[in-house]
Design an enzyme around this catalytic site. Structure first.
Site, mmCIF file in Angstrom:
data_model
loop_
_atom_site.group_PDB
_atom_site.id
_atom_site.type_symbol
_atom_site.label_atom_id
_atom_site.label_comp_id
_atom_site.label_asym_id
_atom_site.label_seq_id
_atom_site.Cartn_x
_atom_site.Cartn_y
_atom_site.Cartn_z
ATOM 1 N N CYS A 42 -7.221 -13.426 -19.736
ATOM 2 C CA CYS A 42 -6.062 -13.493 -20.439
ATOM 3 C C CYS A 42 -5.972 -12.994 -21.755
ATOM 4 O O CYS A 42 -7.371 -13.203 -22.468
ATOM 5 C CB CYS A 42 -5.495 -15.147 -20.436
ATOM 6 S SG CYS A 42 -3.911 -15.132 -21.078
ATOM 7 N N ASP A 44 -4.940 -14.398 -24.338
ATOM 8 C CA ASP A 44 -5.096 -15.671 -25.199
ATOM 9 C C ASP A 44 -6.369 -15.440 -26.279
ATOM 10 O O ASP A 44 -7.241 -15.204 -25.834
ATOM 11 C CB ASP A 44 -5.138 -16.943 -24.536
ATOM 12 C CG ASP A 44 -4.794 -18.197 -25.175
ATOM 13 O OD1 ASP A 44 -5.323 -18.258 -26.190
ATOM 14 O OD2 ASP A 44 -3.759 -18.928 -24.907
ATOM 15 N N ARG A 46 -7.648 -17.917 -27.628
ATOM 16 C CA ARG A 46 -8.579 -18.639 -27.665
ATOM 17 C C ARG A 46 -9.628 -18.499 -26.548
ATOM 18 O O ARG A 46 -10.636 -19.402 -26.047
ATOM 19 C CB ARG A 46 -7.909 -20.119 -27.298
ATOM 20 C CG ARG A 46 -7.138 -20.537 -28.417
ATOM 21 C CD ARG A 46 -6.029 -21.648 -28.150
ATOM 22 N NE ARG A 46 -5.035 -21.122 -26.947
ATOM 23 C CZ ARG A 46 -4.036 -21.683 -26.383
ATOM 24 N NH1 ARG A 46 -3.977 -23.166 -26.625
ATOM 25 N NH2 ARG A 46 -3.259 -21.339 -25.582
ATOM 26 N N HIS A 98 -7.288 -19.481 -17.526
ATOM 27 C CA HIS A 98 -7.791 -20.671 -18.717
ATOM 28 C C HIS A 98 -6.549 -21.770 -18.531
ATOM 29 O O HIS A 98 -5.406 -21.641 -18.126
ATOM 30 C CB HIS A 98 -7.676 -20.158 -20.033
ATOM 31 C CG HIS A 98 -6.389 -19.585 -20.362
ATOM 32 N ND1 HIS A 98 -5.744 -20.316 -21.704
ATOM 33 C CD2 HIS A 98 -6.012 -18.590 -20.355
ATOM 34 C CE1 HIS A 98 -4.730 -19.804 -21.849
ATOM 35 N NE2 HIS A 98 -4.803 -18.462 -21.171
ATOM 36 N N CYS A 101 -2.457 -22.148 -20.132
ATOM 37 C CA CYS A 101 -2.359 -20.729 -20.209
ATOM 38 C C CYS A 101 -0.714 -20.672 -20.494
ATOM 39 O O CYS A 101 0.149 -21.079 -19.628
ATOM 40 C CB CYS A 101 -2.453 -19.741 -19.056
ATOM 41 S SG CYS A 101 -2.302 -18.052 -19.217
HETATM 42 CO CO CO Z 1 -3.433 -17.175 -20.941
#
Ligand code: CO
Length: 209
Positions: A42, A44, A46, A98, A101
């Site tokens: 992803c 993302d 993080r 994750h 998400c």
């Molecule tokens: Co995500």
């Protein structure tokens, strides 16, 4: 651009630290890359691919998009997969979702987000195929977690259905697909045990002989 000076300063320190620990590191890397793994994760912020698995530059080929989707017609993702499999000859492809998400959570709702809602439809498609599994779940968090896992499994299957992966197996190339989920709350990876190394587990309709 002054505002970004801290990032450039960070970069100089990062490069110096690596170079002093391993003199000639970048010079050597500039000649070739030989990663054994392709990471599809992803976007993302993080979930930084290399750091999570402790790999250095040169060791992990990476593709990231919102909610780690492998769509059948996504030229970008499929091009990455083709290059990774056919040119770099990676041995493993890891689809890593994750928990928590945002893309998955948004797909479970009905709010308008604009263009990205077209992309999130891929996740709604996963939900609809497993709708009955969500009936007993009460909290939104549980639903998001389950859909994060189901989405990873679905994308591993999507990968296995591509001509790229099936051609590799037909050539006798060793290639294993894996599905993992990362916990942004504890930094740990979970193997979903959905690895595929050949065509035997594929639904016959997807098998290309
Ligand atoms: Co995500």
């Amino acid at each position: 651009m002054k505002i970004l000076n801290n990032l450039l300063a960070n970069n100089r320190k990062w490069a110096e630290d690596i170079e002093s620990a391993q003199p000639g590191f970048f010079q050597k890397l500039s000649k070739q890359q030989k990663p054994e793994y392709l990471w599809i994760g992803c976007s993302d912020s993080r979930v930084p691919a290399n750091e999570i698995v402790g790999l250095l530059p040169g060791e992990l080929f990476v593709h990231r998009n919102v909610a780690n989707i492998v769509a059948h017609s996504d030229l970008n993702c499929l091009s990455v997969v083709q290059y990774a499999v056919e040119a770099l000859k990676v041995k493993h492809i890891i689809v890593c979702g994750h928990y928590g998400c945002g893309g998955i959570a948004a797909a479970l709702k009905h709010e308008k987000h604009g263009f990205i809602d077209n992309w999130l439809s891929n996740i709604k498609d996963v939900y609809i195929r497993h709708e009955e599994k969500f009936e007993s779940l009460e909290s939104e968090k549980e639903k998001v977690s389950l859909l994060c896992e189901l989405n990873v499994k679905e994308q591993v299957n999507n990968l296995a259905h591509t001509t790229i992966v099936q051609d590799a197996w037909d050539r006798g190339q060793k290639l294993t697909l894996h599905g993992w989920v990362y916990g942004i709350h504890d930094g740990l990876l979970k193997d979903l045990d959905v690895s595929i190394s050949d065509k035997t587990s594929l639904h016959p309709i997807y098998r290309i002989e």
